[in-house]
Design an enzyme around this catalytic site. Structure first.
Site, PDB file in Angstrom:
ATOM      1  N   LYS A   1       4.101 -10.177  -5.227  1.00 54.93           N
ATOM      2  CA  LYS A   1       5.014  -9.101  -4.800  1.00 54.93           C
ATOM      3  C   LYS A   1       5.404  -8.332  -6.061  1.00 54.93           C
ATOM      4  O   LYS A   1       6.441  -8.566  -6.679  1.00 54.93           O
ATOM      5  CB  LYS A   1       6.229  -9.693  -4.078  1.00 54.93           C
ATOM      6  CG  LYS A   1       6.986  -8.646  -3.261  1.00 54.93           C
ATOM      7  CD  LYS A   1       7.900  -9.305  -2.264  1.00 54.93           C
ATOM      8  CE  LYS A   1       8.877  -8.338  -1.625  1.00 54.93           C
ATOM      9  NZ  LYS A   1       8.291  -7.228  -0.912  1.00 54.93           N
TER      10      LYS A   1
ATOM     11  N   GLU B   1      -2.102  -6.164   6.900  1.00 57.69           N
ATOM     12  CA  GLU B   1      -0.658  -6.054   7.144  1.00 57.69           C
ATOM     13  C   GLU B   1      -0.292  -4.589   7.095  1.00 57.69           C
ATOM     14  O   GLU B   1      -1.162  -3.727   6.943  1.00 57.69           O
ATOM     15  CB  GLU B   1       0.102  -6.855   6.079  1.00 57.69           C
ATOM     16  CG  GLU B   1      -0.187  -6.357   4.664  1.00 57.69           C
ATOM     17  CD  GLU B   1       0.526  -7.155   3.581  1.00 57.69           C
ATOM     18  OE1 GLU B   1       1.551  -7.783   3.870  1.00 57.69           O
ATOM     19  OE2 GLU B   1       0.048  -7.120   2.433  1.00 57.69           O
TER      20      GLU B   1
END
Ligand code: PMP
Length: 298
Positions: free
Chosen positions: A153, A186
């Site tokens: 991330k 995603e």
């Protein structure tokens, strides 16, 4: 509002980091977004574990150990909840490479910068939770793990931002990103689930996704509710033929999808999406850490 920067709290207007920070110059850093519900932090351990994992992969040494950072986060949340008289909030925890020179060599950076912001967040208006989001399938692919692993991330969201811009031009709220083989990964800031014949399906981590904390929570919730759930590769035809589609993320929570590329999803919100959504607050309160004592429910 008080912002934590490298050990000190600053009022919002004075909370500034250097233009020499490699987080600013190169997007060199990692971050987490975490929710506070009723003065309890949802899955703080999971978020901190992912932060340390992301930092480790990019060889960034967060200058606090896990327990220290956990206490700091709780303290900064306490200060802000009290000052603002809030029960709920959103925490943005950022660790960047820190101040360096104009070259990109991280060895020139003195030490990582750690920032904690506690604010309110409302990603989508209430009506979207009732009527669903419109999404497109983006022409921007999610980079594969050998380019920039989606499991990190990191502060590099440009790929996602380009997909988001594409969604904006198409008057859609989100964009579904494919991997280089054309499988669904995603969305720009959320994981994706489909429901087909009462089975909940989400792409497995190896197709190239961020392993969302909310995604893992939804998988748990399905098990608790005796709903069949699978991590399985999904392609465009599976998505277009799904009975239900929903997205998950810390900001968005669990949100139904009404249209993909202009085509209506069969049920929106569908029964299974509704069941999971309804159960989510109980699950959240069980898996949360109170900010006012050292007791951890988990
Ligand atoms: N995918 C991406 C690319 C994200 O940025 C996020 C976080 N907003 C998610 C998925 C969802 O992860 P989480 O449930 O941990 O917020």
């Amino acid at each position: 509002m008080k912002i934590f920067i490298d050990g000190k709290l600053y009022p919002k207007e004075e909370a500034k980091v250097s233009v020499w920070d490699h987080g600013f110059l190169y997007g060199d850093g990692v971050f987490e977004g975490i929710r506070v519900y009723s003065k309890k932090i949802f899955k703080l351990n999971e978020h901190l574990e992912r932060l340390y994992y992301s930092a480790k992969v990019i060889d960034l040494n967060i200058p606090y150990d896990y327990q220290e950072l956990k206490s700091i986060v709780k303290e900064v949340v306490r200060v802000n909840l009290e000052e603002e008289n809030w029960e709920d909030a959103y925490i943005r925890l950022v660790a960047s490479r820190g101040v360096g020179d104009l070259g990109l060599d991280p060895r020139k950076c003195l030490k990582p910068t750690v920032v904690i912001i506690v604010d309110k967040i409302q990603l989508y208006p209430k009506e979207y939770y009732e009527k669903g989001l419109k999404v497109i399938i983006s022409s921007f692919r999610r980079p594969s793990a050998d380019i920039l692993s989606p499991r990190i991330k990191s502060l590099n969201y440009l790929n996602n931002i380009l997909a988001k811009i594409e969604a904006n031009y198409a008057n859609c709220q989100e964009a579904v990103m494919l991997n280089s083989q054309g499988y669904i990964t995603e969305c720009t800031a959320d994981n994706i689930f489909i429901v087909k014949n009462d089975i909940v399906i989400t792409p497995p981590p190896y197709v190239g996704i961020l392993e969302g904390v909310t995604r893992a929570s939804v998988i748990d919730i399905c098990k608790e509710l005796n709903i069949k759930v699978k991590e399985e590769v999904i392609d465009i035809k599976d998505l277009m033929n799904a009975d239900e589609v929903f997205l998950t993320g810390t900001g968005a929570e669990i949100i139904p999808v009404s249209e993909v590329n202009g085509k209506k999803v069969r049920y929106c919100p569908g029964d299974i999406t509704n069941k999971i959504r309804k159960y989510f607050p109980n699950y959240v309160s069980f898996w949360s850490t109170p900010v006012y004592d050292e007791e951890t429910v988990k």
